[in-house]
Design a protein around this motif. Structure first.
Motif, PDB file in Angstrom:
ATOM      1  N   SER A 171       0.816  -1.207  -0.108  1.00  0.00           N
ATOM      2  CA  SER A 171      -0.038   0.050   0.124  1.00  0.00           C
ATOM      3  C   SER A 171       0.778   1.565   0.145  1.00  0.00           C
ATOM      4  O   SER A 171       1.839   1.334   0.603  1.00  0.00           O
ATOM      5  CB  SER A 171      -0.921  -0.033   1.276  1.00  0.00           C
ATOM      6  N   ARG A 172       0.616   2.087  -0.888  1.00  0.00           N
ATOM      7  CA  ARG A 172       1.177   3.437  -0.778  1.00  0.00           C
ATOM      8  C   ARG A 172       0.524   4.422   0.098  1.00  0.00           C
ATOM      9  O   ARG A 172      -0.782   4.453   0.306  1.00  0.00           O
ATOM     10  CB  ARG A 172       0.999   4.077  -2.322  1.00  0.00           C
ATOM     11  N   THR A 173       1.377   4.939   1.222  1.00  0.00           N
ATOM     12  CA  THR A 173       0.820   5.876   2.274  1.00  0.00           C
ATOM     13  C   THR A 173       1.686   6.997   2.034  1.00  0.00           C
ATOM     14  O   THR A 173       2.318   7.435   3.201  1.00  0.00           O
ATOM     15  CB  THR A 173       0.957   5.311   3.324  1.00  0.00           C
ATOM     16  N   ARG A 174       1.788   7.713   1.078  1.00  0.00           N
ATOM     17  CA  ARG A 174       2.460   9.013   0.785  1.00  0.00           C
ATOM     18  C   ARG A 174       3.707   8.994   1.257  1.00  0.00           C
ATOM     19  O   ARG A 174       4.484   9.928   1.525  1.00  0.00           O
ATOM     20  CB  ARG A 174       1.388   9.977   1.568  1.00  0.00           C
ATOM     21  N   GLY A 175       4.191   7.930   1.145  1.00  0.00           N
ATOM     22  CA  GLY A 175       5.711   7.696   1.252  1.00  0.00           C
ATOM     23  C   GLY A 175       6.418   8.203   2.855  1.00  0.00           C
ATOM     24  O   GLY A 175       7.395   8.297   3.129  1.00  0.00           O
ATOM     25  N   ASP A 176       5.163   7.644   3.749  1.00  0.00           N
ATOM     26  CA  ASP A 176       5.461   8.092   5.056  1.00  0.00           C
ATOM     27  C   ASP A 176       6.348   7.060   5.816  1.00  0.00           C
ATOM     28  O   ASP A 176       6.724   6.150   5.079  1.00  0.00           O
ATOM     29  CB  ASP A 176       4.171   8.135   5.804  1.00  0.00           C
ATOM     30  N   LYS A 177       6.392   6.923   6.890  1.00  0.00           N
ATOM     31  CA  LYS A 177       7.414   5.988   7.664  1.00  0.00           C
ATOM     32  C   LYS A 177       6.771   4.591   7.527  1.00  0.00           C
ATOM     33  O   LYS A 177       7.795   3.818   7.708  1.00  0.00           O
ATOM     34  CB  LYS A 177       7.514   6.448   9.241  1.00  0.00           C
ATOM     35  N   HIS A 178       5.631   4.572   7.655  1.00  0.00           N
ATOM     36  CA  HIS A 178       5.172   3.036   7.357  1.00  0.00           C
ATOM     37  C   HIS A 178       5.568   2.550   5.986  1.00  0.00           C
ATOM     38  O   HIS A 178       5.903   1.294   5.979  1.00  0.00           O
ATOM     39  CB  HIS A 178       3.434   3.083   7.347  1.00  0.00           C
ATOM     40  N   GLU A 179       5.277   3.250   4.922  1.00  0.00           N
ATOM     41  CA  GLU A 179       5.713   2.777   3.513  1.00  0.00           C
ATOM     42  C   GLU A 179       7.249   2.644   3.558  1.00  0.00           C
ATOM     43  O   GLU A 179       7.765   1.526   3.077  1.00  0.00           O
ATOM     44  CB  GLU A 179       5.371   3.644   2.620  1.00  0.00           C
ATOM     45  N   VAL A 180       8.093   3.500   4.241  1.00  0.00           N
ATOM     46  CA  VAL A 180       9.570   3.395   4.162  1.00  0.00           C
ATOM     47  C   VAL A 180       9.772   1.967   4.787  1.00  0.00           C
ATOM     48  O   VAL A 180      10.906   1.315   4.265  1.00  0.00           O
ATOM     49  CB  VAL A 180      10.072   4.651   4.825  1.00  0.00           C
ATOM     50  N   ALA A 181       9.348   1.730   6.081  1.00  0.00           N
ATOM     51  CA  ALA A 181       9.465   0.626   6.767  1.00  0.00           C
ATOM     52  C   ALA A 181       9.399  -0.555   5.908  1.00  0.00           C
ATOM     53  O   ALA A 181      10.091  -1.670   5.996  1.00  0.00           O
ATOM     54  CB  ALA A 181       8.583   0.590   7.844  1.00  0.00           C
ATOM     55  N   ILE A 182       8.396  -0.676   5.000  1.00  0.00           N
ATOM     56  CA  ILE A 182       8.247  -1.744   3.964  1.00  0.00           C
ATOM     57  C   ILE A 182       9.622  -2.033   2.955  1.00  0.00           C
ATOM     58  O   ILE A 182       9.921  -3.125   3.020  1.00  0.00           O
ATOM     59  CB  ILE A 182       6.991  -1.536   3.268  1.00  0.00           C
ATOM     60  N   TYR A 183       9.894  -0.761   2.516  1.00  0.00           N
ATOM     61  CA  TYR A 183      11.178  -0.983   1.807  1.00  0.00           C
ATOM     62  C   TYR A 183      12.427  -1.527   2.461  1.00  0.00           C
ATOM     63  O   TYR A 183      13.415  -2.221   1.904  1.00  0.00           O
ATOM     64  CB  TYR A 183      11.381   0.376   0.936  1.00  0.00           C
ATOM     65  N   ARG A 184      12.424  -1.095   3.708  1.00  0.00           N
ATOM     66  CA  ARG A 184      13.679  -1.206   4.771  1.00  0.00           C
ATOM     67  C   ARG A 184      13.496  -2.791   4.853  1.00  0.00           C
ATOM     68  O   ARG A 184      14.435  -3.525   5.125  1.00  0.00           O
ATOM     69  CB  ARG A 184      13.877  -0.501   5.825  1.00  0.00           C
ATOM     70  N   GLY A 214       3.597  -4.028  -6.695  1.00  0.00           N
ATOM     71  CA  GLY A 214       2.176  -3.359  -6.980  1.00  0.00           C
ATOM     72  C   GLY A 214       2.162  -2.223  -6.041  1.00  0.00           C
ATOM     73  O   GLY A 214       2.005  -2.668  -4.868  1.00  0.00           O
ATOM     74  N   LEU A 215       1.970  -1.143  -6.417  1.00  0.00           N
ATOM     75  CA  LEU A 215       1.821   0.107  -5.381  1.00  0.00           C
ATOM     76  C   LEU A 215       0.182   0.439  -5.351  1.00  0.00           C
ATOM     77  O   LEU A 215      -0.120   1.004  -6.373  1.00  0.00           O
ATOM     78  CB  LEU A 215       2.710   1.191  -5.739  1.00  0.00           C
TER      79      LEU A 215
END
Length: 692
Positions: free
Chosen positions: A491-504, A518-519
């Motif tokens: 899920s895209r969440t405006r690039g916030d810390k929750h989305e960044v945590a997924i990439y990390r 899929g975003l």
């Protein structure tokens, strides 16, 4: 187009610019030959092998056995065969025939054939060159064999054009031609349904494995009455000891009121009539859509039972073969691959009675409740002990069958550890936890597409579906140390810390080298988290299905969440790849809109509006590129259509905007203030919140 297509290169030329000063010249030839074997990725282009061959003259010589190991000959008519064979022999001068291990005969498509293929939908558009391994998850990869021998997507779904003049003496020279390849192991016939007897004979005599991509038995397509015996040619193919793999397009009833008994014959072959048959793909044949009174009448009358290959009297030889077939049927065959791109013909339990599933290594099929019960039972009995690749599509949570989820869980709990898994549909968090712990340690490739069927209690089901949050992915990373390919939605969440945590979390997979994300974004909030008393009327009710009535705040949220530009794509790649020492070399980012039934904004204009900034990208590691990463945008045609839509809105007056497009313009300008005359180009993605 040349009638001959050879994957190897014939002779070095001046354009190759072979460097005599390469340090590789110092290595013994045997070492260079081993290197070339490692570089052969079995793909159609074999780019690494070709690049290595151009390094020096010694490398070119060392790659000869690999470059000529597989040959594809394109033929369309037996009349072309003589010149085709002559040209191939000219290329293979100097004893190169001894290197040939795999030989493929495929269709030579004329311009007329290409036009027909495009009109009938048989021909796929050329894939974007940057979409590396874009067919990584299609059915052909479930065939447990060399990539060169697998059926293509077109072979699997659309069949082939018929070879003209199939019964021609011109085919006889094929036996002599094939006989020149002393090391030949595989013959792939993808040049139509008719296989010359000479090819069958040499395959049987030399014990060369035969792969048939358009398996068809014309003598078993018959009138309803009286039953007719199979032709000697078709029966020879069915009983061929060297027959190794087949792709069959099956349809019980055919136009004209005739009956097709191919599926019954294939089942006998699976059960032992074809003693070494190992790989089978059964594709449901879709009708043309044209009215056929004979076919309608056949459906009403029902389908007569098959009387066997030789109905009526049998001579002694035929009677002996019939007894052998029945004996083989009782002992079951030993398939390694079973692929059903459409539906499971006769049910999976019927196949389990004809082939020993303990030998099955790869299974691809759609899910339904009946087959789900059978699969779970087969797995719980330990019959899937050899299974390594599994593809299940459309797993459904049927509210009338509350035990279905238990069957899914039983299936994954009972299967031996898998190397490759592709599942779609209703995948609960509980099911995914079982997959993580049972199969994670062995998984090399994983694709999960969670979804549920419209019409169910979506609030309840959505809360149970697996969501790929950072904790879920971190848990998967702990249990999946060998995972190299991953395809999931987030899920895209405006690039916030929750989305960044997924990439990390994705960066914690030690061997992950190929990722497709899929975003997902929504235009309106999830009903699951909406409270009418607290939040007021839900936007779905306010909009009443019309995108122009979506409140501005939600349009802004959708626009900013779905906007993906090159800078953001590069940032995501670099965040996952970390310091560059990790394995990641390919990342695909593709935004998609998460929708429920009745959601507003499903009209063409709104979708085109979103497409202008819903950009898809492929990021590839490249030491020559800026920052070591090359970023390429996909679907440029769709992007152009999106820009055209914005140009029209920009040049229109309010009276011309029939569908309330002024709301889209207002939302756009609220996020990205106008800076230039072409203001619709002024958009950019939100930056990632890296917390620095």
């Amino acid at each position: 187009m040349s009638p001959v297509s050879i994957t190897a290169k014939a002779q070095p030329t001046q354009t190759h610019q072979l460097r005599m000063s390469s340090p590789l010249e110092l290595f013994p030839l045997l070492i260079l030959e081993h290197i070339s074997e490692c570089l052969d990725d079995q793909s159609a282009t074999r780019q690494s092998l070709r690049a290595f061959s151009l390094t020096s003259r010694s490398c070119y010589a060392a790659t000869e056995s690999q470059r000529f190991s597989q040959i594809e000959i394109k033929i369309r008519d037996p009349q072309y065969l003589e010149s085709t064979v002559r040209r191939c022999n000219d290329i293979l001068v100097g004893g190169k025939q001894r290197h040939v291990r795999r030989l493929k005969f495929s269709e030579f498509m004329t311009t007329e054939d290409e036009d027909i293929a495009v009109k009938t939908g048989r021909h796929r558009q050329k894939e974007n060159l940057y979409e590396e391994k874009s067919d990584e998850w299609n059915a052909r990869h479930y065939f447990q064999m060399h990539d060169f021998c697998r059926p293509s997507h077109e072979d699997t779904w659309y069949g082939a054009c018929s070879i003209r003049k199939p019964h021609s003496e011109s085919w006889d020279l094929l036996a002599h031609f094939i006989g020149a390849f002393s090391g030949l192991r595989d013959i792939v016939w993808a040049a139509g349904w008719y296989i010359p007897p000479s090819v069958l004979s040499v395959s049987a005599e030399r014990r060369i494995r035969l792969h048939v991509h358009h398996f068809y038995l014309p003598s078993l397509v018959q009138e309803r009455d009286p039953p007719e015996p199979v032709s000697s040619h078709d029966y020879a193919l069915c009983t061929l000891p060297s027959l190794y793999s087949i792709t069959v397009r099956a349809s019980p009833l055919v136009p004209g009121g005739r009956v097709n008994y191919t599926q019954e014959a294939v089942m006998q072959m699976v059960a032992g009539l074809a003693p070494n048959l190992a790989h089978v793909c059964i594709v449901p044949k879709v009708g043309s859509g044209e009215l056929d009174s004979g076919l309608d009448q056949s459906i009403l009358l029902g389908r007569p039972n098959w009387k066997g290959f030789f109905p009526g009297q049998l001579n002694s030889m035929q009677r002996s073969k019939s007894v052998t077939a029945r004996s083989s049927s009782s002992s079951r065959g030993k398939l390694q691959t079973l692929v059903f791109p459409g539906y499971v013909l006769d049910g999976i339990d019927h196949w389990a009675r004809h082939t020993d599933f303990s030998c099955l290594r790869s299974l691809s099929m759609p899910w339904n409740h009946r087959d789900g019960i059978a699969l779970a039972a087969i797995a719980s009995q330990g019959s899937f002990k050899s299974l390594k690749k599994l593809h299940l599509s459309g797993i459904d949570e049927d509210e009338t069958e509350p035990s279905q989820q238990a069957e899914v869980n039983l299936l994954f709990s009972s299967c031996s550890p898998l190397d490759r898994l592709d599942i779609s549909g209703y995948i609960s968090a509980t099911t995914f936890n079982i997959i993580t712990r049972q199969h994670g340690p062995s998984l090399r490739a994983l694709k999960v597409s969670p979804d549920f069927s419209p019409g169910h209690d979506k609030e309840q089901l959505q809360s149970l579906l697996v969501t790929f949050s950072a904790p879920v992915l971190e848990e998967l990373a702990v249990h999946s140390p060998y995972l190299t390919h991953l395809d999931i939605p987030i899920s895209r969440t405006r690039g916030d810390k929750h989305e960044v945590a997924i990439y990390r979390a994705l960066s914690k997979f030690p061997r992950l080298e190929h990722i497709a994300l899929g975003l997902g974004f929504r235009v309106t909030p999830d009903t699951e988290f909406w409270d009418d008393e607290r939040d007021g009327p839900h936007p779905l009710e306010v909009a009443e299905g019309e995108s122009s009535k979506i409140p501005l705040v939600y349009l802004e949220e959708a626009f900013s969440n779905s906007a993906i530009d090159e800078k953001l794509a590069r940032s995501i790649f670099e965040l996952i790849a970390g310091d560059g020492r990790r394995a990641l070399r390919y990342l695909r980012l593709q935004p998609f809109r998460k929708m429920d039934r009745g959601d507003p904004g499903n009209d063409f204009i709104f979708l085109s509006t979103l497409r202008w900034f819903n950009c898809s990208f492929v990021c590839k590691r490249d030491s020559q590129g800026p920052s070591g990463v090359m970023v390429h945008e996909l679907d440029l045609e769709g992007l152009a259509n999106g820009e055209k839509q914005w140009r029209e809105m920009m040049n229109s007056t309010e009276e011309d905007l029939w569908y309330g497009e002024e709301a889209y313009v207002a939302a756009f300008k609220a996020i990205w203030p106008q800076k230039t005359k072409e203001w619709w180009r002024d958009w950019k993605s939100l930056s990632l919140d890296l917390g620095e």
